[in-house]
Design an enzyme around this catalytic site. Sequence first.
Site, PDB file in Angstrom:
ATOM      1  N   TYR A  63       0.780 -36.613  68.756  1.00 30.15           N
ATOM      2  CA  TYR A  63      -0.462 -36.391  69.496  1.00 30.15           C
ATOM      3  C   TYR A  63      -0.127 -36.059  70.943  1.00 30.15           C
ATOM      4  O   TYR A  63       0.903 -36.508  71.463  1.00 30.15           O
ATOM      5  CB  TYR A  63      -1.320 -37.661  69.506  1.00 30.15           C
ATOM      6  CG  TYR A  63      -2.122 -37.908  68.258  1.00 30.15           C
ATOM      7  CD1 TYR A  63      -3.415 -37.414  68.130  1.00 30.15           C
ATOM      8  CD2 TYR A  63      -1.598 -38.652  67.202  1.00 30.15           C
ATOM      9  CE1 TYR A  63      -4.167 -37.654  66.994  1.00 30.15           C
ATOM     10  CE2 TYR A  63      -2.341 -38.903  66.049  1.00 30.15           C
ATOM     11  CZ  TYR A  63      -3.630 -38.395  65.953  1.00 30.15           C
ATOM     12  OH  TYR A  63      -4.374 -38.622  64.829  1.00 30.15           O
ATOM     13  N   ASP A 115     -11.760 -38.095  65.942  1.00 29.55           N
ATOM     14  CA  ASP A 115     -13.118 -38.397  66.407  1.00 29.55           C
ATOM     15  C   ASP A 115     -13.805 -37.178  67.014  1.00 29.55           C
ATOM     16  O   ASP A 115     -13.161 -36.168  67.306  1.00 29.55           O
ATOM     17  CB  ASP A 115     -13.053 -39.535  67.440  1.00 29.55           C
ATOM     18  CG  ASP A 115     -12.790 -40.875  66.777  1.00 29.55           C
ATOM     19  OD1 ASP A 115     -13.462 -41.173  65.771  1.00 29.55           O
ATOM     20  OD2 ASP A 115     -11.912 -41.614  67.251  1.00 29.55           O
TER      21      ASP A 115
END
Lengths: 242, 242
Positions: free
Chosen positions: B108, B52
């Site tokens: 992540y 994003d």
Amino acid sequence: MRYRIIFSYDGTLFQGYQKQPGKRSVQGEIETVLRKLNHDHDVHVCASGRTDAGVHACGQVAHIDFLYEVDDFQKRANSLLPPDIYIHQVMLVDSSFHARFSVKKKEYCYKINCGEYLPFQRNYVYQYGRSLCLDKMQQALSYLIGTHNFRSFAKTDATREDYVRTILEARLEEKNGIVSITFVGTGFFRYMIRNMVGTLIEIGEGKRAPEDILEILKKENRIYAGKTAPPEGLYLMNVTYE
Amino acid sequence: MRYRIIFSYDGTLFQGYQKQPGKRSVQGEIETVLRKLNHDHDVHVCASGRTDAGVHACGQVAHIDFLYEVDDFQKRANSLLPPDIYIHQVMLVDSSFHARFSVKKKEYCYKINCGEYLPFQRNYVYQYGRSLCLDKMQQALSYLIGTHNFRSFAKTDATREDYVRTILEARLEEKNGIVSITFVGTGFFRYMIRNMVGTLIEIGEGKRAPEDILEILKKENRIYAGKTAPPEGLYLMNVTYE
């Protein structure tokens, strides 16, 4: 009411510390905000010294004169300041305190990435991208310590009279491919650190010998020193007062 | 000619990974550059997944099909790419390799600054600015490991069918006031990590108990989880293939 403030800024999006018409400056942004806390009277922010466009500060110091004491000064100022400036401390000081004239020493740090290019660091660490001989740089650095005429490390067209400065400490550290060079001194003139670092890099590349520093200092002429290292690697770390 | 590329990007100035008309995207920038290396034929960059707006990547992977083999691919591409994208590795791979479908696991990392606000980190570390109970967060984190239906951590209006995912590893480290939470899993859907981190922060604040994670997972409803943590703390660290 004289206040002393300690503040940080990310130099990336500023044309430098000093206020200039039509340009975004650290001083300009802070003065605009502080005016609101000073009942709409002009405020002059007098810092320990200027920094150039792209150069950062972790512990810049300034004094400001206010009409009245302000409650919650730090919190209120920070809530109005842009996200690339932050005030860490606000203190009421005696009116004899002067952020520029009372400086005892200043510490700067220059960061060089010898590893692979990293986009996240592009504005915060000089992305040099090759290896450097740190032993040679360390040796060269030791020749800069002490009181010397640093004119060879001045801006080409500089015209000030006195280039004699004292470097009290100079050290080099390496961690995860990032070389940090720290300088502590009684004062530094414009481009002095970036020109010293540029010269140290040429020594680390093997293009010059560490002893060349002695010769460069003697020459007192800019043409003998190395290139100017880019601004993004430079940080004003802190300022010490008496 | 199928190439596999490993690349980093600073998500700050992108509207996200995915190409969108009139918006600056990572995919759009790379495709524009690679077209020039592909004799002006369109290139589709197929990444392991999207990120994003504001989210960073240190080891994103993509595959691309080229008409011919390109000499000095990495060097030429990097010289044309903007400074916030960098290709670390280019490899010729078999045409059966698919950057999205062949993913085995992804890692992540989310970074939180519990210390004082630092302007330099504002786009790279979530500037939380208060202390967190790391023991409670660590305990809560352990409940997320394993195969669960993570629907409670989805985007509110998400309509995909399958929210079952497997988290293989989840760990929390603290260094100089910066908390890093690492997640390794077979796959993550949109907002999943930022919603888990937002919930973990509420647990670290003492607003919720660590065991609440078990209840939230059971509910399979977004309204039971915490706030979405902001994008700037999130990094896609690396992608592993078979």
